[in-house]
Write an enzyme that holds these catalytic residues in place. Structure first.
Site, PDB file in Angstrom:
ATOM      1  N   LYS A 215     -17.884 115.469 -17.364  1.00 48.50           N
ATOM      2  CA  LYS A 215     -17.309 115.022 -18.631  1.00 48.50           C
ATOM      3  C   LYS A 215     -17.477 116.148 -19.644  1.00 48.50           C
ATOM      4  O   LYS A 215     -18.591 116.553 -19.967  1.00 48.50           O
ATOM      5  CB  LYS A 215     -18.016 113.758 -19.120  1.00 48.50           C
ATOM      6  N   LYS A 269     -13.341 114.105 -16.581  1.00 49.40           N
ATOM      7  CA  LYS A 269     -12.818 113.659 -17.881  1.00 49.40           C
ATOM      8  C   LYS A 269     -12.946 114.795 -18.891  1.00 49.40           C
ATOM      9  O   LYS A 269     -14.021 115.392 -18.980  1.00 49.40           O
ATOM     10  CB  LYS A 269     -13.629 112.444 -18.346  1.00 49.40           C
TER      11      LYS A 269
END
Length: 354
Positions: A215, A269
């Protein structure tokens, strides 16, 4: 023996494997041929719809920076869950917005907190809908960071190790409420092992973990922070989320560590700026289910451009989802899940923002 030119003599001067013997347009001239050779096929069962649930009354509140998305009361949440089930989506992922936030994020550790109540409501109304819960503290703390605060020198930061036990407790509460998948998003070192241990000790050995393994910190989360009311009140999250300029090998190491700790599904992400990372994770770990989060900033940019008439919104969204799957993602978390499912099913004629 060289292939001939469609049964006739090879064009003078041509070589095997070159034009005009080889014409790639043969695979494109007819819609049926194009469909026949497609390797990426959009399917609602591979998409997860994010939903924001609040406990501040019965309203369905529009999110200004995310046209077509809402903060939902529990009743409206059930309506959305029923639609997701009817459309054949892969599931929903829930983000909670409590009426009161505090330094410790107490609502996240309350069996009657906003997310636990939301999961129970969904499971009562739509028991077969796969329900994923985001596991973090940024939505529940008044400082907007992803865990218990400590200090690095004189600077406040998230105390990694002190947060691990809290994440385990939060995961067990979600599982008891009926969550089907736990998705920790805080990028704490050791978080998957702590959550796996807590779930197993509480008898939830069957509940999988979908970890936000890679992320990246960056500007693509702005609209989400409006939606979840979770913007950091000081500093940023770069001390625990990944540096966008870091080598992709760092993401691969993060994924490897999460898998070693017991992650069942891994995630990259954001999606669009990190298609290269998605591809490398897929190549390095070919048998591991891989998710990608098509995040709020990616959503809002397209919605704004489509509203201005600068792009064809539905066509752009289809191409974005195709590109994420082509990069290697099996699962996409996307705010377009419902709309894209309608398009694939031939419902609503491709309306945008419904």
């Amino acid at each position: 023996m060289f292939p001939d030119n469609g049964g006739g003599p090879r064009a003078e001067g041509s070589l095997p494997g070159q034009f005009p013997t080889v014409r790639m347009r043969r695979l494109r001239y007819h819609p049926g041929v194009r469909r026949l050779v497609q390797t990426v096929r959009l399917h609602p069962g591979r998409w997860i719809q994010p939903l924001f649930v609040h406990d501040k009354g019965a309203e369905k509140k529009p999110i200004a920076s995310m046209p077509g998305q809402f903060q939902l009361s529990p009743d409206h949440l059930v309506e959305e869950a029923e639609q997701a089930m009817e459309l054949g989506l892969g599931g929903v992922i829930l983000f909670g917005i409590p009426s009161r936030k505090d330094e410790s994020g107490c609502d996240a550790l309350d069996e009657n907190g906003v997310i636990c109540r939301a999961v129970r409501r969904i499971k009562q109304a739509v028991p077969d809908l796969l329900t994923v819960t985001d596991l973090c503290f940024c939505e529940y703390t008044d400082h907007g960071h992803c865990g218990r605060l400590g200090y690095a020198g004189t600077q406040p930061t998230v105390d990694n190790d002190a947060t691990l036990d809290l994440l385990g407790r939060q995961a067990v509460l979600h599982a008891r409420a009926g969550a089907d998948v736990i998705a920790p998003s805080g990028m704490m070192d050791g978080m998957v092992a702590a959550i796996r241990g807590a779930l197993d000790a509480a008898g939830f050995i069957h509940v999988p973990i979908m970890s936000y393994s890679a992320k990246y910190a960056g500007p693509f989360y702005g609209p989400f922070r409006d939606a979840a009311e979770s913007a950091p009140q000081f500093g940023d999250r770069r001390s625990y989320q990944m540096d966008p300029a870091a080598a992709a090998e760092q993401a691969l190491r993060e994924v490897e560590l999460d898998l070693a700790e017991g992650a069942d599904i891994v995630m990259v992400k954001p999606a669009l700026a990190y298609l290269d990372v998605i591809r490398q994770v897929r190549d390095r770990f070919p048998g591991v289910p891989l998710a990608a989060y098509n995040v709020s900033g990616e959503y809002s940019m397209v919605m704004a451009a489509a509203a201005a008439g600068w792009i064809d919104g539905p066509a752009t969204i289809r191409e974005i989802l195709t590109s994420i799957h082509r990069a290697g993602a099996d699962i996409i978390i996307t705010y377009w899940a419902k709309e894209a499912a309608r398009w694939v099913s031939g419902i609503d004629g491709g309306r945008l923002g419904s």
